[in-house]
Write an enzyme that holds these catalytic residues in place. Sequence first.
Site, short mmCIF file in Angstrom:
data_model
loop_
_atom_site.label_atom_id
_atom_site.label_comp_id
_atom_site.label_asym_id
_atom_site.label_seq_id
_atom_site.Cartn_x
_atom_site.Cartn_y
_atom_site.Cartn_z
CG PHE A 195 49.45 76.60 94.02
CD1 PHE A 195 50.13 75.63 93.30
CD2 PHE A 195 48.91 77.68 93.34
CE1 PHE A 195 50.28 75.74 91.93
CE2 PHE A 195 49.07 77.81 91.97
CZ PHE A 195 49.75 76.83 91.26
CG ASP B 224 47.17 82.84 98.14
OD1 ASP B 224 48.41 82.88 98.07
OD2 ASP B 224 46.51 81.84 97.81
CG HIS C 202 53.78 84.73 96.01
ND1 HIS C 202 52.63 84.39 95.35
CD2 HIS C 202 53.67 84.19 97.25
CE1 HIS C 202 51.86 83.67 96.15
NE2 HIS C 202 52.47 83.54 97.31
CG HIS D 174 48.63 80.77 101.13
ND1 HIS D 174 48.66 80.28 99.85
CD2 HIS D 174 48.75 79.68 101.96
CE1 HIS D 174 48.77 78.96 99.88
NE2 HIS D 174 48.83 78.58 101.15
CG ASP D 175 52.22 80.77 99.32
OD1 ASP D 175 52.12 79.56 99.64
OD2 ASP D 175 51.71 81.24 98.31
#
Length: 217
Positions: A25, A146, A149, A174-175
């Site tokens: 992703f 990463d 989450h 990330h994200d």
Amino acid sequence: NNFLHFLMADKMPEFTVDIDAIKGFLDPQEGWALYDRCLAAGELGPTLEIGSYCGKSTVYLGEACRISGRSLFAVDHHRGSEEHQPGEFYHDPELFDSASGLVDTFRLFRQTLRAAGLEQVVVPIVAATQVAARDWSTPLGMVFIDGGHSFDAAQADYDCWAPHVRVGGILAIHDIFPNPNDGGQAPYSIWQQAIASGLFEDLGIVRTLGVLRRKDG
């Protein structure tokens, strides 16, 4: 934008693997930003990533480490994050091992390393982040977070690995979604913690990749 230099064609290596064909992703701009920062961070020490999945980010980071003569430590239990489990939105049936009844991304990860010619650069650590960090003592030039989450998972990744970034080194997360309507808030939360700690300088965000530099003190 101080990240535009990583898009210069003369800095882009020729991968021996089709990076777009690797499951994952990571946006290409984020990948090249990781490559650029990792290449510079090689002067300070090796790089460690948490959350390798099938190896897309590992190729960008691994190629930079190969050029700088450093190792890339790739930490992942390879059982998938919460969103990869059966019935969840990002579940991929091709990554589900019916024999064990568990997600297993390690087989594809190893295939990626072999195709990319990075088996002599990347050190896979197949373990949960707390297990991998338990006796860790090597200073790191760069850490890329990463992993899971959930708030607990993101917090564990930050608590375990941010302290190992050397002064001048890079912490990338990330994200990052400042707007809750765009995505989960756990990575954004630890990014905010890093800035609030006073230990990291905010170097900006490339799409959803937050980049910080460890300050002295």
